[in-house]
Each structure stands twice: as C-alpha cells, then as structure tokens.
Design an enzyme around this catalytic site. Structure first.
Site, PDB file in Angstrom:
ATOM      1  N   ARG A  43       0.863  -1.196   0.000  1.00 13.95           N
ATOM      2  CA  ARG A  43       0.000   0.000   0.000  1.00 13.95           C
ATOM      3  C   ARG A  43       0.888   1.230   0.000  1.00 13.95           C
ATOM      4  NH1 ARG A  43      -2.877   0.609   5.076  1.00 13.95           N
ATOM      5  NH2 ARG A  43      -1.427   2.319   5.416  1.00 13.95           N
ATOM      6  N   GLU A  84       4.460   7.210   2.725  1.00 12.43           N
ATOM      7  CA  GLU A  84       5.307   6.024   2.932  1.00 12.43           C
ATOM      8  C   GLU A  84       4.814   4.913   2.016  1.00 12.43           C
ATOM      9  OE1 GLU A  84       4.968   3.409   6.187  1.00 12.43           O
ATOM     10  OE2 GLU A  84       2.842   3.788   6.506  1.00 12.43           O
ATOM     11  N   ASN A  89       4.149   0.792   2.214  1.00 11.50           N
ATOM     12  CA  ASN A  89       4.058  -0.349   3.138  1.00 11.50           C
ATOM     13  C   ASN A  89       4.234  -1.664   2.406  1.00 11.50           C
ATOM     14  OD1 ASN A  89       3.162   0.944   5.775  1.00 11.50           O
ATOM     15  ND2 ASN A  89       1.680   1.792   4.319  1.00 11.50           N
ATOM     16  N   SER A 149      -2.854  -2.771   5.989  1.00  8.84           N
ATOM     17  CA  SER A 149      -4.193  -3.122   6.474  1.00  8.84           C
ATOM     18  C   SER A 149      -5.291  -2.229   5.907  1.00  8.84           C
ATOM     19  CB  SER A 149      -4.208  -3.114   7.994  1.00  8.84           C
ATOM     20  OG  SER A 149      -3.769  -1.884   8.458  1.00  8.84           O
ATOM     21  N   LYS A 179      11.723   2.936   6.061  1.00  6.40           N
ATOM     22  CA  LYS A 179      11.693   4.364   5.719  1.00  6.40           C
ATOM     23  C   LYS A 179      13.030   4.797   5.101  1.00  6.40           C
ATOM     24  CE  LYS A 179       7.686   4.746   8.042  1.00  6.40           C
ATOM     25  NZ  LYS A 179       6.944   3.569   8.478  1.00  6.40           N
ATOM     26  N   LYS A 197      11.350   9.948  11.487  1.00 10.72           N
ATOM     27  CA  LYS A 197      10.823   8.577  11.552  1.00 10.72           C
ATOM     28  C   LYS A 197      11.917   7.542  11.786  1.00 10.72           C
ATOM     29  CE  LYS A 197       7.313   9.678   8.055  1.00 10.72           C
ATOM     30  NZ  LYS A 197       6.591   9.184   6.868  1.00 10.72           N
ATOM     31  N   GLU A 215       6.896   0.298  11.797  1.00  8.21           N
ATOM     32  CA  GLU A 215       5.590   0.297  11.137  1.00  8.21           C
ATOM     33  C   GLU A 215       4.483   0.297  12.179  1.00  8.21           C
ATOM     34  OE1 GLU A 215       5.034   0.573   7.974  1.00  8.21           O
ATOM     35  OE2 GLU A 215       7.188   0.639   7.660  1.00  8.21           O
ATOM     36  N   GLY A 216       3.286   0.643  11.740  1.00 10.21           N
ATOM     37  CA  GLY A 216       2.117   0.424  12.581  1.00 10.21           C
ATOM     38  C   GLY A 216       1.648   1.639  13.354  1.00 10.21           C
ATOM     39  N   ARG A 248      -8.086   7.400   4.644  1.00 13.06           N
ATOM     40  CA  ARG A 248      -8.122   7.545   6.100  1.00 13.06           C
ATOM     41  C   ARG A 248      -8.134   9.017   6.440  1.00 13.06           C
ATOM     42  NH1 ARG A 248      -3.054   4.417   8.240  1.00 13.06           N
ATOM     43  NH2 ARG A 248      -2.363   5.349   6.303  1.00 13.06           N
TER      44      ARG A 248
HETATM   45  P1  ADP Z   1       3.711   4.161   9.882  1.00 18.30           P
HETATM   46  O1  ADP Z   1       4.505   3.195   9.072  1.00 18.30           O
HETATM   47  O2  ADP Z   1       3.906   3.994  11.338  1.00 18.30           O
HETATM   48  O3  ADP Z   1       2.271   4.215   9.462  1.00 18.30           O
HETATM   49  P2  ADP Z   1       3.945   6.769   8.569  1.00 18.30           P
HETATM   50  O4  ADP Z   1       5.155   7.191   7.845  1.00 18.30           O
HETATM   51  O5  ADP Z   1       2.783   6.413   7.748  1.00 18.30           O
HETATM   52  O6  ADP Z   1       4.364   5.594   9.568  1.00 18.30           O
HETATM   53  O7  ADP Z   1       3.536   7.923   9.573  1.00 18.30           O
HETATM   54  C1  ADP Z   1       2.387   7.832  10.382  1.00 18.30           C
HETATM   55  C2  ADP Z   1       1.458   9.001  10.141  1.00 18.30           C
HETATM   56  O8  ADP Z   1       2.151  10.234  10.333  1.00 18.30           O
HETATM   57  C3  ADP Z   1       0.882   9.088   8.731  1.00 18.30           C
HETATM   58  O9  ADP Z   1      -0.272   8.285   8.596  1.00 18.30           O
HETATM   59  C4  ADP Z   1       0.585  10.567   8.601  1.00 18.30           C
HETATM   60  O10 ADP Z   1      -0.652  10.897   9.213  1.00 18.30           O
HETATM   61  C5  ADP Z   1       1.701  11.206   9.410  1.00 18.30           C
HETATM   62  N1  ADP Z   1       2.816  11.572   8.522  1.00 18.30           N
HETATM   63  C6  ADP Z   1       3.892  10.811   8.217  1.00 18.30           C
HETATM   64  N2  ADP Z   1       4.709  11.438   7.347  1.00 18.30           N
HETATM   65  C7  ADP Z   1       4.136  12.620   7.085  1.00 18.30           C
HETATM   66  C8  ADP Z   1       4.493  13.750   6.252  1.00 18.30           C
HETATM   67  N3  ADP Z   1       5.611  13.771   5.541  1.00 18.30           N
HETATM   68  N4  ADP Z   1       3.650  14.812   6.231  1.00 18.30           N
HETATM   69  C9  ADP Z   1       2.523  14.822   6.963  1.00 18.30           C
HETATM   70  N5  ADP Z   1       2.136  13.801   7.759  1.00 18.30           N
HETATM   71  C10 ADP Z   1       2.923  12.709   7.830  1.00 18.30           C
HETATM   72 MG    MG Z   2       3.767   1.976   7.489  1.00 19.50          MG
HETATM   73 MG    MG Z   3       1.518   4.804   7.646  1.00 17.34          MG
END
Ligand code: ADP
Ligand code: MG
Ligand code: MG
Length: 508
Positions: free
Chosen positions: A130, A150, A152, A157, A331, A398, A402-403, A484
């Site tokens: 995803r 990101e 995945n 999920s 990441k 970051k 994950e998660g 979401r």
């Molecule tokens: P995970 O793998 O834990 O889901 P993410 O990289 O998706 O990690 O980060 C979690 C959440 O943080 C995302 O769903 C988003 O809401 C927010 N986020 C992450 N990166 C960004 C970004 N560059 N700009 C704005 N919001 C972000």
């Molecule tokens: Mg993720």
């Molecule tokens: Mg995410």
C-alpha cells in the site's frame, strides 16, 4: 454536482444528524464495517461486543486528477519494490547503516542471512503493498499534487474495511444524502473501490502459482495474525472473499506458529505443513503465508518468535512478505530513493531500479524532501534542520518502524534528539511535512461525533507476485484504495491506533 464551499452539507437539526448516525451504525454492523473495542473495554465487557469502525458521515473530497494519478502508478511502484526486494546488496547496505542502532532490523536481517546460508527453496515472493499519499497544495490556486507519505510492504491493512466504507457512502448517497435539506451531497461522484477483491486476487494468484502438493496434501493459505487483534473483520473480509473461490484458509496466531506448523521431515523441498488445532490428524501443505503480524518488535517477545519467523522464511510457502520484502519497506529505503544525488551529474538511486523515463518521472514526482540523519552532506544538513527550534516545525522524524505511533513531529524532534547519543541519530530519517488543503467532515467514533477540520491520507493497494531469482513478474495489479481521515490537530493517522477513521473519496 456539489459545490466546493458548502460541502459537506450542514446538518440543520439533530434529527438529520441522529438519523444519519443510526443508519450508519446499522449498515456498519450489518456489513462488517466493524472492529472489536479496545482491550480496556473488552475486559469490562462480557460477552465481548463488536462496534462500528470509526467512519466519516460523508465521503471526503479528493482531487480526481490526484486520485487517478496515484492509482495509475501503482503497478510501477509494485515493480520498483519487487526489484528492491530482489537487491540483497542494496538492502544489506542500508540495513548496515541502521542496524547498529536498531536491534529489530538487525534481527530481521539475521533471519534472511540464516536462510540464505542453506539456500531459499521458494523462488516466488508475494507483496500486498500500500502506497500512502497526501495532497500537497502550496496555495489555494496551485495545482494539487500527490506526495508519498510512505510505502508499506508488510501487513498493509484496512483493504477489507475500505471497500466496505466506499459501499457505505455509496449507499448513503442513494438513500440518505438526497433527503438532506442542504443539497451539497445530493449528487456525488464516487469512484469504485475493489480493495477486497483486488487483495484477495493477489493472494489467489500466489495460491495457484504454488501448485499442487507433491506430498499429496491439500494446500492452504495461512493468515498469520496478532492475538488479540481488534481489526479482525478487516482481515476476515479478505478471507471470506478468498474462501468463496474455494481456497482453504486458516487464521493462525503468530505465537502458535511453531506449535501448529512444521517443515516436512526429510524433504529437501521444505514444505510447510499445518495441522489445525481442532483436528491435528488433518495435514495441509501451506502454499501462502500472509502476515498481518511480525512488523514490529512487540510481535517478537522471545527467541521462539524469531524461530517462528525463520521457519516461515526457510519453508517452501510463498511468503507475503519475505524478510527482504519487509525490509524494502524501511523508511530508509524511501529516503534513499527520494534524496537527490549530491552531484548533479550522478543519477538518482532509483534509476538503477527504474530504467523507463516516463515511469521514473511518474514516481519521482510523488517524492517530497526526505533526508538521512547520518554524517553525509545531506545528513549534516538534516541534523541542522532537526535541531533548530524553528526549522524543525516543518518536519517529521521517523525510525524504521511500522504500525503508527513511532514518529516524532515538529518540536518533539530536537527534544528527542537531545535524549539520545548523536552516534544513534542515523537510525532515523527526516521528512518534510506534507500540508494538505483544509477540509471539514464529521467523524463517528465509538458512537460519538467529532466535527471540524480534517486531514485525509490516500492509500493505493497493489499486489505483485515475482520470481526472486530471475525477476520475472507473474502478477502485478493495482488493488483498490483506502482513504483515512484524522482530525487536523492529530499528528498520527492510524485508525487502529485510535487517531484516524475510515473514509472514502468523492470528486467535487
Ligand atoms: P507508519 O509506518 O507507522 O504508518 P507513517 O510514515 O505512515 O508511519 O507515519 C504515520 C502518520 O504520520 C501518517 O499516517 C501521517 O498521518 C503522518 N505523517 C507521516 N509522514 C508525514 C508527512 N511527511 N507529512 C505529513 N504527515 C505525515
Ligand atoms: Mg507503514
Ligand atoms: Mg503509515
């Protein structure tokens, strides 16, 4: 067609609002748009009662061009990540950069190294991916663009619940929205969402590619899961779709892997055999292991858990994902792809994976600025930004996790960096925050309404089956979407983690 400034409609009295809430609750339970409540609630509750998933009352507007672009590049992203997962040297180099400060990544890599020593037996690998995006728009008149949050590669999920959410909003648009006094949702343009069928088709392609058991057993798919799991219904929708096509499926808690599965004794093909707990006389050969677990250290409380992962990885079952596929989702990988070369004359790293110019440009456009936090030139620049009390406000930092719930946002970045030795900073990446245009919606969560500004994150699913030896792609498809939505005061967006909610797309 709804007009931009009035959408979503104002609900002019409690009657309209209460009616919508009741209809959504009924529809959600009737169609499995549901979750188990949080563990604290479950303990008090006997018997355990499921509840509707958190969801918006209306689909959120998403620019059509952005939505279509994200969907259209998914198969290219699938190819890219299949190619990365095959490049052990590339991944090994990145693992080395973070593993010194990240035991989890080091342990994952060790599983791969152990299996490599004896040789992998299964040439095929399956990805249920995803790719997540937010809309970036500098000013109200600027053209909106998608920027990748990101990618995945493990346990991606909500594909089960997201198709249901699209169905819910479509149902409301046919029955309830036309009755609202505010006409802005009377006629909505809602795109199709085939995430359940799409993801199930990916699993099915791997199941069929595995072929018949040479030992004469029936073959099956295992959903390897966390236990307890709140988000069971999301997984069940995929399971039911697959079961309807005649594929035998079993849910197996990750902690029971060693008790219920074994590698066939004396067979060099290392078939993975499964005996159901309620009928251990019956033996299945596992064709596909679909992991909805194993993406974080919490799932590996003991050495046995790592042995379980090793058993899956060395077996002949097609892993979704393999360890290398999981590591491709670091990441750090996304950062290395997105960071431009230091010298303008050298090629971006992604060039070695994507040779086609158009494909390359299509992916490159979706990257925002991401920096390493190491001692390279780009890393030094990032360290300055991350420790500056003003500059840090534009960034999220970051780790390789994950998660949800693992990141540091804005002013929390310098605060966190102060607490850890500088030698360990390289386990993070620093990413520019994407700031989507402001939107409003109403979220129904645990029976309560939250109204106000929201931020939407689009996820596009992709399924890919490839040969890890020769790189041949056996199956490659875009597989529906997830929208979401979270309150605009929340940094994190996870639905399961309690920050976000399910939503679907409408075009205005
Ligand atoms: P995970 O793998 O834990 O889901 P993410 O990289 O998706 O990690 O980060 C979690 C959440 O943080 C995302 O769903 C988003 O809401 C927010 N986020 C992450 N990166 C960004 C970004 N560059 N700009 C704005 N919001 C972000
Ligand atoms: Mg993720
Ligand atoms: Mg995410």
């Amino acid at each position: 067609m709804a007009s931009n400034n009035s959408y979503p409609p104002a609900l002019d009295d409690n009657l309209e609002r209460d009616r919508l809430v009741e209809v959504i609750k009924d529809w959600s339970i009737a169609h499995g748009l549901a979750v188990w409540p949080a563990p604290a609630v479950i303990e008090e509750q006997k018997p355990r009662l499921a509840i509707h998933a958190p969801v918006t009352l209306f689909p959120s507007p998403f620019p059509k061009s952005c939505f279509e672009e994200a969907k259209s590049i998914q198969t290219t992203y699938n190819e890219l990540y299949a190619a990365i997962a095959r490049d052990e040297e590339f991944l090994g180099g990145l693992v080395k950069e973070v593993a010194g400060n990240d035991e989890f990544i080091a342990d994952l890599w060790d599983v791969h190294v152990r299996v490599k020593k004896e040789g992998y037996v299964q040439p095929l690998a399956l990805g249920l991916f995803r790719s997540d995006y937010m809309v970036h728009q500098d000013s109200p008149t600027a053209t909106p663009q998608i920027k990748q949050v990101e990618f995945n590669t493990i346990a991606s999920s909500f594909g089960g619940l997201s198709a249901k959410t699209s169905d819910l909003h479509r149902f409301l648009s046919q029955t309830e929205y036309p009755l609202l006094k505010d006409p802005s949702a009377h006629s909505l343009d809602l795109p199709a969402n085939n995430s359940v069928a799409g993801l199930a088709a990916g699993l099915q392609s791997a199941f069929h590619a595995y072929g018949k058991s040479s030992l004469g057993h029936p073959t099956c798919v295992i959903f390897l899961v966390q236990s307890p799991e709140r988000n069971v219904f999301d997984q069940r929708h995929l399971e039911y779709q697959l079961a309807a096509s005649g594929v035998p499926i079993f849910r197996l808690p990750f902690s029971q892997t060693l008790a219920r599965t074994e590698i066939s004794a004396g067979s060099p093909a290392r078939q993975l055999l499964y005996r159901p707990e309620h009928n251990p006389q019956k033996v299945y050969e596992v064709a596909v292991v679909y992991m909805r677990c194993g993406y974080g250290p919490g799932d590996y409380p003991s050495k046995d858990a790592w042995e379980a992962r090793y058993q899956i990885e060395r077996s002949n079952a097609i892993s979704c994902p393999t360890v290398l596929t999981q590591l491709a989702g670091m990441k750090k990988v996304q950062q290395v792809l997105a960071t431009p070369p230091t010298h303008p004359s050298s090629s971006p790293v992604m060039r070695s994976f994507v040779s086609d110019d158009t494909k390359f440009d299509n992916l490159w456009k979706t990257f925002t600025n991401i920096y390493p936090m190491d001692t390279s030139e780009a890393g030094q620049h990032a360290r300055k930004l991350a420790t500056d009390p003003e500059a840090c406000k534009k960034y999220v930092m970051k780790p390789q996790r994950e998660g949800g719930g693992n990141n540091f946002y804005r002013s929390a970045i310098p605060a966190h960096l102060k607490e850890i030795p500088e030698a360990q900073w390289s386990r993070y990446i620093l990413m520019e925050l994407i700031t989507p245009p402001p939107l409003n919606n109403i979220i129904l969560r645990n029976g309560e309404l939250e109204q106000g500004g929201v931020i939407c994150e689009l996820g596009v699913y992709g399924t890919c089956l490839w040969d890890r030896n020769d790189g041949k792609i056996v199956h490659n498809a875009e597989a529906g979407y997830l929208l979401r939505t979270k309150g605009d005061q929340s940094e994190e967006g996870g639905v399961a983690a309690g920050y976000g909610c399910m939503d679907s797309v409408c075009f205005l």
